[in-house]
Write an enzyme that holds these catalytic residues in place. Sequence first.
Site, mmCIF file in Angstrom:
data_model
loop_
_atom_site.group_PDB
_atom_site.id
_atom_site.type_symbol
_atom_site.label_atom_id
_atom_site.label_comp_id
_atom_site.label_asym_id
_atom_site.label_seq_id
_atom_site.Cartn_x
_atom_site.Cartn_y
_atom_site.Cartn_z
ATOM 1 N N HIS A 1 11.892 -4.263 -3.721
ATOM 2 C CA HIS A 1 11.348 -2.933 -3.888
ATOM 3 C C HIS A 1 11.045 -2.422 -2.480
ATOM 4 O O HIS A 1 10.452 -3.149 -1.691
ATOM 5 C CB HIS A 1 10.074 -3.028 -4.730
ATOM 6 C CG HIS A 1 9.651 -1.720 -5.278
ATOM 7 N ND1 HIS A 1 8.983 -0.806 -4.529
ATOM 8 C CD2 HIS A 1 9.821 -1.158 -6.495
ATOM 9 C CE1 HIS A 1 8.753 0.268 -5.275
ATOM 10 N NE2 HIS A 1 9.252 0.070 -6.469
ATOM 11 N N ARG B 1 6.145 8.837 -3.448
ATOM 12 C CA ARG B 1 6.964 9.642 -2.543
ATOM 13 C C ARG B 1 7.407 10.935 -3.207
ATOM 14 O O ARG B 1 7.461 11.990 -2.581
ATOM 15 C CB ARG B 1 8.157 8.823 -2.049
ATOM 16 C CG ARG B 1 7.766 7.917 -0.887
ATOM 17 C CD ARG B 1 8.851 6.920 -0.533
ATOM 18 N NE ARG B 1 8.887 5.825 -1.507
ATOM 19 C CZ ARG B 1 10.008 5.342 -2.043
ATOM 20 N NH1 ARG B 1 11.171 5.851 -1.709
ATOM 21 N NH2 ARG B 1 9.951 4.344 -2.886
#
Lengths: 628, 334
Positions: free
Chosen positions: A254, A274
């Site tokens: 990840h 994000r």
Amino acid sequence: MVENIEKHQYDVVVIGAGGAGLRAAIEARLAGKKTAIISKSLFGKAHTVMAEGGAAAAMGNVNSNDNWMVHFRDTMRGGKFLNNFRMAELHAKEAPDRIWELETYGALFDRTKDGKISQRNFGGHEYPRLAHVGDRTGLELIRTLQQKIVSLQQEDKKEFGDYEARIRVFAETTITELLLDDSDGTARVAGAFGYYRETGGFVLFEAPAIVLATGGVGKSYKVTSNSWEYTGDGHALALRTGATLINMEFLQFHPTGMVWPPSVKGILVTESVRGDGGILKNSDGKRFMFDYVPDVFRKQYAETPEEADRWYTDPDNNRRPPELLPRDEVARAINSEVKAGRGTKAGGVYLDIASRLPAASILKKLPSMYHQFKELADVDITKEPMEVGPTCHYVMGGVEVDPDTQATRVAGLYAAGEVSGGMHGSNRLGGNSLSDLLVFGKRAGEFAAAYEGELTKRPAVKTADLEAAVETALAPLQRAGGENPYTLHHELQQVMGDLVGIIRRQGELQESLGRLAELRERVSKVGATGGRKYNPGWHLALDLRNMLLVSECTAKAALEREESRGGHTREDFPKMDPKWRQVNLVCSASPAGEVDLVHQPVPTMRPELLDLFEKSELAKYMTEEELA
Amino acid sequence: MTVRQFKVWRGDSAGGQLVNYDVDVNEGEVVLDVIHRLQATQEPDLACRWNCKAGKCGSCSMEIDGMPRLACMTRMSTFEENASVTITPLRTFPVIRDLVTDVTFNYVKARETPAFAPPKDVAPGDYRMQQVDVDRSQEFRKCIECFLCQNTCHVVRDHEENKTAFSGPRFFIRAAELDMHPLDARSDRKEYAQKEQGLGYCNITKCCTEVCPEHIKITDNAIIPMKERVVDRRYDPLVRLGRKILRRDQLEQEAVAVTTLHQAHPTPQPDGAAPINWHRELAPPMGADVDDKGHLPLNELLSDRVGANSPFGDDVEFPVDPTKLNYYHPEQKH
Ligand SMILES: Cc1cc2nc3c(=O)[nH]c(=O)nc-3n(C[C@H](O)[C@H](O)[C@H](O)COP(=O)(O)OP(=O)(O)OC[C@H]3O[C@@H](n4cnc5c(N)ncnc54)[C@H](O)[C@@H]3O)c2cc1C
Ligand code: SF4
Ligand code: SF4
Ligand code: FES
């Protein structure tokens, strides 16, 4: 021999008490076999408890258009067509039954309005498909299976007066060696040898059929979401008995796992941070992602911070911020910054949402993130940036098995769950692991039991093998002055994290092989102080050789595969190559422990399954000859 | 980074003591991080259980400054800057080594608790339940089996002798979970909890709820509802009358088939015999208290009564109260 070894005889021995192991054991017991379950930790604590999202099964409860064919298609796409198609097919077809069956064991999934099992959306799945229980689906799964085993024991108690008449759990017991019988020309599994963590006493399980369900390998990496159990024991046991591993180059990382503070190291930060405005900064405070937009993406991504910031409110007239590039691009960028010396002390970069959104909107948009960090690390993400870096999460590679029976190349040895390979190809979809455990756990148990039933003669353990196993296990204790296992472990993690991490380069991979060979030399001289009773130092010393062997497979396969696909990214070969799609890399180990690697063709999909895809889509993955 | 003082219990079943250590502590660390550092730098053989390091598996239970807690969820910043931190194993369970205890007790109790009974004629895939109906049981299924509640409950903490009769809060919530499961086919979960799990020993101190890291309302949502109905059936004044010689703990534990006087009229008998009330439920005789192995106390000193135990059950007093009999006594008023 001076050692007193406790002996047990079983029909089927299952190593591993996670989802796959427990399901296999239930099936073997239902087939009437005397079954043992062995686990390194306490009953009900295996890694499966950590799974959050859910278990994928095309039940069609939320969207009735869903069916096994759609699920199959999604799985193959996710794995970039490198999956063993037959496993993906069986998985898609059988997952719903396996989930429904859990309800008869007492599972309580979240419900839809009409009272069925609710299903949620997840990346890569076309329809809402993940059966779930809040964010603790793994716990529900393992507890349900654990309680089913208890209920079978209660039945046996009624029938035989003994809870453990036909199924017994050996908790906190570690298997260090599998023993073979090759007296009739074929190598057959004869038993498993290990120690009780509690006492340090040795134990031998004599059994003609053994199922490996030991989970993954993440502990070879510095930053990982995995626990201490994930030392690749099953992978290494299989190799040492002559079975093979496939796809070991594919690890799921990840891009943004926490690297600091240590209390949350490895915990994943969802991508939506994000998406909601979080930006990445290096230690100079620079928003560096603008420097890493590859040419192919230039047109879609913003060039200035001003434009990028306008996108959040006006996505139609502005281009996307570069923080939203695909996972591997983000990971590559973070990796480059850290390697260029612009990372944080802990080896990450800053993910800043605090300076971007008012505290109230962070709380509203990311409540569980906020609470997780507040509670676990006392980090207030509304006030300070997070420190993130690539985190090792799941290994796609594993023991090579027959797709229908889960049998390995060694007679009597089966593998299921994360330890087996092929099902997920080069990349696993979220939620496909929990269903994989159930589908193939059941199959492994079923076929292991059938194999045992057909045997005419029980294989026998050789005394010499047993003596050798005892000696290997005791060796670190007899080298009290040997090297500290914790130091060696730390160095192994360093090598794997830095050189065989998320973004790989030829030079670094070659270097890693040299470093691993040195470590192998040192691991063979590892020492442990203290006695045999519950001694974690000794346990780690024994696990090290497994981690090392499996790491060598990963490094070798990563060096060999000259393309980028799913969980394997080569900076020097950034594209997917249809020629490589036809190749599986298969590792085996010589008796001296040398890793040997060969190419093997990926099985060809049956025509009716191929027809489920558009020609234009297949063209992205396959060579022209294949399509013709 | 600061150096902090820790006192860690080292030893095994033969005994042990608190050992002082100075360990580096970084900002943001939890107690488990410190234990890991201690293992890596000073004491490679320090025994401690852990798995997930995220509060999900319930392995790292121990007592930190005397409080039962998960080591992976206890932040160092919660302690005074220069106070030393004392880490000891769970007290209720026998020590194996250092911080690791033998929690077999819990697995034994788990195995004794009757499993989910699937409804007979519902096929897999046909289970239908509403979210509101599963909510209550789901709360209890959050349990991570850390056994902190078991460790805290005063009934067994320091009372080894109660362990046979008492399953503990973890298994009361298991019984409650099944009792509230919309499709569980058994209907005697409450009675079972009272009779076999020792629910009666619990006097609702709520200590278990306080330590539960999953914030399960063990007492309010499981124990009290489980007790309530059983108590309803039990505090029938007439019943108490007939059983006044029972000892307190027996009263609290026994629950099935409590006698109630029925409205139904006695059936007249031929030949002028006294009518009989066939509808009366008989109180089952109470057996004498037996020990772990199912034996009666060997001598009178240990027994709670003088002489041999009654073959009719020790709770039967002679002469028998006529209102308690299954025939129509001429003196009976109704
Ligand atoms: C944070 C996190 C979140 C996840 N979320 C999801 C999700 O939402 N959906 C999903 O599908 N998947 C998810 N996964 C992946 C999934 O949880 C795992 O892949 C899966 O649980 C593996 O199960 P298993 O049965 O193969 O092995 P495990 O559950 O890991 O069990 C391994 C067992 O083997 C035993 N063992 C190992 N070595 C030995 C030995 N030498 N001797 C004896 N016993 C041994 C261990 O003690 C343990 O009992 C997640 C993983 C993580 C880390
Ligand atoms: S409330 Fe009952 S079960 Fe919980 S700690 Fe108190 S006595 Fe024990
Ligand atoms: S009820 Fe709470 S305290 Fe008790 S074992 Fe479960 S999680 Fe732990
Ligand atoms: S290590 Fe899993 S709860 Fe602490």
